[in-house]
Write a protein that holds these residues in place. Structure first.
Motif, PDB file in Angstrom:
ATOM      1  N   ARG A  35       0.579-127.220  55.913  1.00  0.00           N
ATOM      2  CA  ARG A  35       1.072-125.847  55.813  1.00  0.00           C
ATOM      3  C   ARG A  35       0.027-124.903  55.228  1.00  0.00           C
ATOM      4  O   ARG A  35       0.167-123.683  55.292  1.00  0.00           O
ATOM      5  CB  ARG A  35       2.325-125.810  54.937  1.00  0.00           C
ATOM      6  CG  ARG A  35       3.518-126.541  55.533  1.00  0.00           C
ATOM      7  CD  ARG A  35       4.688-126.550  54.569  1.00  0.00           C
ATOM      8  NE  ARG A  35       5.849-127.224  55.147  1.00  0.00           N
ATOM      9  CZ  ARG A  35       6.940-127.551  54.454  1.00  0.00           C
ATOM     10  NH1 ARG A  35       7.008-127.265  53.155  1.00  0.00           N
ATOM     11  NH2 ARG A  35       7.939-128.165  55.050  1.00  0.00           N
ATOM     12  N   SER A  36      -1.017-125.452  54.636  1.00  0.00           N
ATOM     13  CA  SER A  36      -2.025-124.666  53.931  1.00  0.00           C
ATOM     14  C   SER A  36      -3.186-124.292  54.848  1.00  0.00           C
ATOM     15  O   SER A  36      -3.756-125.154  55.529  1.00  0.00           O
ATOM     16  CB  SER A  36      -2.557-125.459  52.735  1.00  0.00           C
ATOM     17  OG  SER A  36      -3.764-124.933  52.264  1.00  0.00           O
ATOM     18  N   ASP A  37      -3.549-123.015  54.853  1.00  0.00           N
ATOM     19  CA  ASP A  37      -4.691-122.569  55.649  1.00  0.00           C
ATOM     20  C   ASP A  37      -5.961-123.297  55.232  1.00  0.00           C
ATOM     21  O   ASP A  37      -6.766-123.701  56.073  1.00  0.00           O
ATOM     22  CB  ASP A  37      -4.896-121.066  55.488  1.00  0.00           C
ATOM     23  CG  ASP A  37      -3.766-120.260  56.113  1.00  0.00           C
ATOM     24  OD1 ASP A  37      -2.744-120.848  56.493  1.00  0.00           O
ATOM     25  OD2 ASP A  37      -3.913-119.026  56.219  1.00  0.00           O
ATOM     26  N   ASP A  38      -6.154-123.468  53.921  1.00  0.00           N
ATOM     27  CA  ASP A  38      -7.374-124.105  53.434  1.00  0.00           C
ATOM     28  C   ASP A  38      -7.465-125.557  53.893  1.00  0.00           C
ATOM     29  O   ASP A  38      -8.546-126.036  54.256  1.00  0.00           O
ATOM     30  CB  ASP A  38      -7.420-124.044  51.905  1.00  0.00           C
ATOM     31  CG  ASP A  38      -7.611-122.628  51.389  1.00  0.00           C
ATOM     32  OD1 ASP A  38      -8.094-121.782  52.172  1.00  0.00           O
ATOM     33  OD2 ASP A  38      -7.268-122.364  50.220  1.00  0.00           O
ATOM     34  N   ALA A  39      -6.334-126.273  53.869  1.00  0.00           N
ATOM     35  CA  ALA A  39      -6.344-127.677  54.286  1.00  0.00           C
ATOM     36  C   ALA A  39      -6.643-127.811  55.776  1.00  0.00           C
ATOM     37  O   ALA A  39      -7.342-128.746  56.200  1.00  0.00           O
ATOM     38  CB  ALA A  39      -5.013-128.337  53.950  1.00  0.00           C
ATOM     39  N   VAL A  40      -6.128-126.901  56.576  1.00  0.00           N
ATOM     40  CA  VAL A  40      -6.343-126.959  58.023  1.00  0.00           C
ATOM     41  C   VAL A  40      -7.761-126.529  58.384  1.00  0.00           C
ATOM     42  O   VAL A  40      -8.259-126.868  59.466  1.00  0.00           O
ATOM     43  CB  VAL A  40      -5.289-126.099  58.749  1.00  0.00           C
ATOM     44  CG1 VAL A  40      -5.558-126.019  60.243  1.00  0.00           C
ATOM     45  CG2 VAL A  40      -3.889-126.670  58.518  1.00  0.00           C
ATOM     46  N   ALA A  41      -8.434-125.817  57.476  1.00  0.00           N
ATOM     47  CA  ALA A  41      -9.795-125.351  57.758  1.00  0.00           C
ATOM     48  C   ALA A  41     -10.746-126.508  58.040  1.00  0.00           C
ATOM     49  O   ALA A  41     -11.611-126.415  58.917  1.00  0.00           O
ATOM     50  CB  ALA A  41     -10.310-124.514  56.586  1.00  0.00           C
TER      51      ALA A  41
END
Length: 274
Positions: A35-41
């Motif tokens: 759900r986190s933008d940073d994790a998906v980056a």
């Protein structure tokens, strides 16, 4: 109860293959970090060279138990990674519970499995889900336009039912049928295979998520093979299963069509050399 276990015939390349969509979906335990933008980056950086276009979608879903909808709608995030715009040829979809690779332009089993391997490596490196809960492979064929004329002549009579041109006693039903889709679930050594096939009227689809309707009547072959056996989430496990499933789907497809079907769609040279 029997199981499909025979070896698939050698694959015949069709220059005008009616295959319009191929997907592989791998489900895994809930990964809240997705759900986190940073994790998906990090995941994006692994795939950016092949899938440079990212779109974040929020969809609403309901939890259904039996015939009842439970609770309020839930929001789910879908991360879409496309190879090109405005219409993708290849797409990766990532959610908190699954990853899907799909294409509208399937060229070969080897190419698809190779691309899947890269996606699985990226998921494993970025999120380490540990377990694959379900692996499914789906092949959707759509025959329409001039190709649908007389298509029944090129399909195994045993799967046609009332649409069979040889079934004289069902002639009135055959001639009056505007929609006739059959469905069967098969046991195989490798898992379960759900097949749907038949005739659709104009401007109709059996599944709007994977198939756009067309103006005239059409014919579908839709094969979905899956296993719900828990497996270690790793590239080798998942790609081997995808390849095995693809071979089993092809085996069933070849049982359903006549050799003339392969010739009709551009497999004449390959059929002659089998």
């Amino acid at each position: 109860m029997g199981k499909l276990n025979e070896k698939a015939p050698q694959e015949v390349a069709l220059s005008r293959a009616p295959l319009v969509k191929v997907l592989c979906q791998v489900r895994f335990p809930l990964q809240l970090s997705i759900r986190s933008d940073d994790a998906v980056a990090q995941f994006q950086s692994e795939l950016r060279s092949e899938y440079p276009f990212l779109n974040k979608e929020v969809v609403h879903s309901f939890r259904v138990e039996g015939a009842n909808v439970q609770g309020a709608p839930e929001n789910a995030i879908l991360w879409r990674f496309d190879d090109q715009k405005p219409e993708f040829v290849w797409r990766v979809t990532l959610t908190t519970e699954f990853v899907t690779l799909e294409t509208n332009s399937y060229s070969s089993r080897e190419d698809f499995v190779s691309r899947l391997a890269a996606v699985i490596r990226a998921v494993d490196k970025s999120f380490s889900p540990g377990v694959a809960l379900r692996i499914g492979v789906r092949y959707v064929n759509h025959i329409h336009g001039e190709d649908v004329l007389g298509i029944e002549q090129h399909i195994n009579a045993s799967v046609l039912g009332i649409l069979s041109p040889d079934a004289d006693d069902s002639g009135p039903l055959r001639d009056a049928a505007v929609h006739s889709v059959s469905e069967a679930m098969f046991n195989a050594e490798e898992g379960r295979l759900q097949a749907r096939w038949g005739k659709l009227p104009a401007r109709t689809t059996h599944d709007p998520a994977v198939l756009k309707p067309v103006d005239g009547e059409s014919w579908i072959f839709d094969f979905d093979m899956f296993t719900q056996e828990n497996l270690q989430f790793e590239e080798k496990n998942i790609t081997e299963i995808c390849e095995i499933f693809s071979e089993r789907v092809y085996y069933v497809f070849r049982l359903m069509v006549e050799e003339s079907f392969l010739v009709k769609f551009g497999g004449h040279d390959a059929v002659a050399s089998e």
